[in-house]
Every structure is written in C-alpha cells, then in structure tokens.
Motif scaffolding. Structure first.
Motif: not given
Length: 149
Positions: A76-78, A92-95, A104-107, A112-115
């Motif tokens: 998933y890229t935005f 976001l990359t999910v395996y 799930a990994e990625g910035d 999301s946690i910060d938001a």
C-alpha cells in the motif's frame, strides 16, 4: 556571430525557465495529485497477526500492488504532490502466510501511531484537513490562512 550568440542565449534562457521549480513560482492553480491508498490510522493500528486476507482488504482497501512473484505480499503506497513535487509519502507492506497476516511494516505504521497519539483520526498524509473553525475562503485558499494566523 552576434546573432548566433544571442540566439543561443535566448534558447538557454528559455529552457532554464521551464524547470519544475520555476513553474511552481507562477501564481496559478496547481492541481494536487493524490496517488494510492490513503490509509486510516485506526485501521493500520488494528492490524494483528492472524487476520485473514479478506479482513485486511476490508480494513485497508485494495492494495496498490499485488506482485505476481510474491503472492503473499501486498503493498500500500500513498503519495501526494503538487506540480511534480512530492509533498508526502507513506508506505505499508503486509505479509501473509497461509492466508493469514504475519506482519505489517513500513513508515505508515509509525505515522499511524503518531497520528492517533496527536488525536488525528482522519488520515496519515502530510496534509491536514481543515478544522471546523476555518472559513470557506481559508479552505479554498489554504496559503492565505497560514499567513493570517
């Protein structure tokens, strides 16, 4: 010789004026380009190992990339940009293994946690949505609202 020198200088000046940075300085409307999946921070944080593919797709939407060589990986890229200049990006990359989420990994995870810690429940992109107190003029012309505050 003066004609060729003047012509060469005119061509050089004309070509140098066509860069993306120079064009962005003109006071005209610049279309905001949004590409990919805008991820809801609550959905990203709620991903847990063992969740099925269908549940991940229900939470996050259709992935931007389903690689034929890596069937157990979704990307998933935005991206947001204006006038060819990238303003914000999240990945976001999910395996999966046996149709169950393993990681799930990625910035986008940290964003999301910060938001959520900052109380932003609508998106993890770099642009913010206008508050209810902003006028219609400030919503249409956000640059003016920044200078007036």
């Amino acid at each position: 010789m003066n004609k060729t020198l003047c012509l060469a200088l005119a061509v050089l000046l004309g070509v140098s004026a066509c860069t993306a940075e120079r064009v962005s300085l003109f006071p005209s409307y610049k279309l905001k380009v949004i590409q990919g999946n805008e991820l809801d921070p609550r959905a990203v944080v709620s991903l847990q190992p063992g969740v099925s593919r269908d549940q991940v797709q229900l939470l996050l939407g259709t992935p931007l990339l389903r690689d034929a060589f890596h069937a157990d990986r979704w990307d998933y890229t935005f991206n947001t940009g204006r006038n060819g200049i990238l303003n914000g990006q999240s990945n976001l990359t999910v395996y999966f293994k046996d149709d169950a989420l393993i990681k799930a990994e990625g910035d986008a995870v940290q964003k999301s946690i910060d938001a959520l810690q900052n109380g932003q429940y609508y998106s993890i992109s770099s642009d913010t949505k206008p508050s209810a107190k902003t006028s219609l003029w400030q919503r249409i012309f956000p640059r003016d609202s920044k200078t007036s505050d």
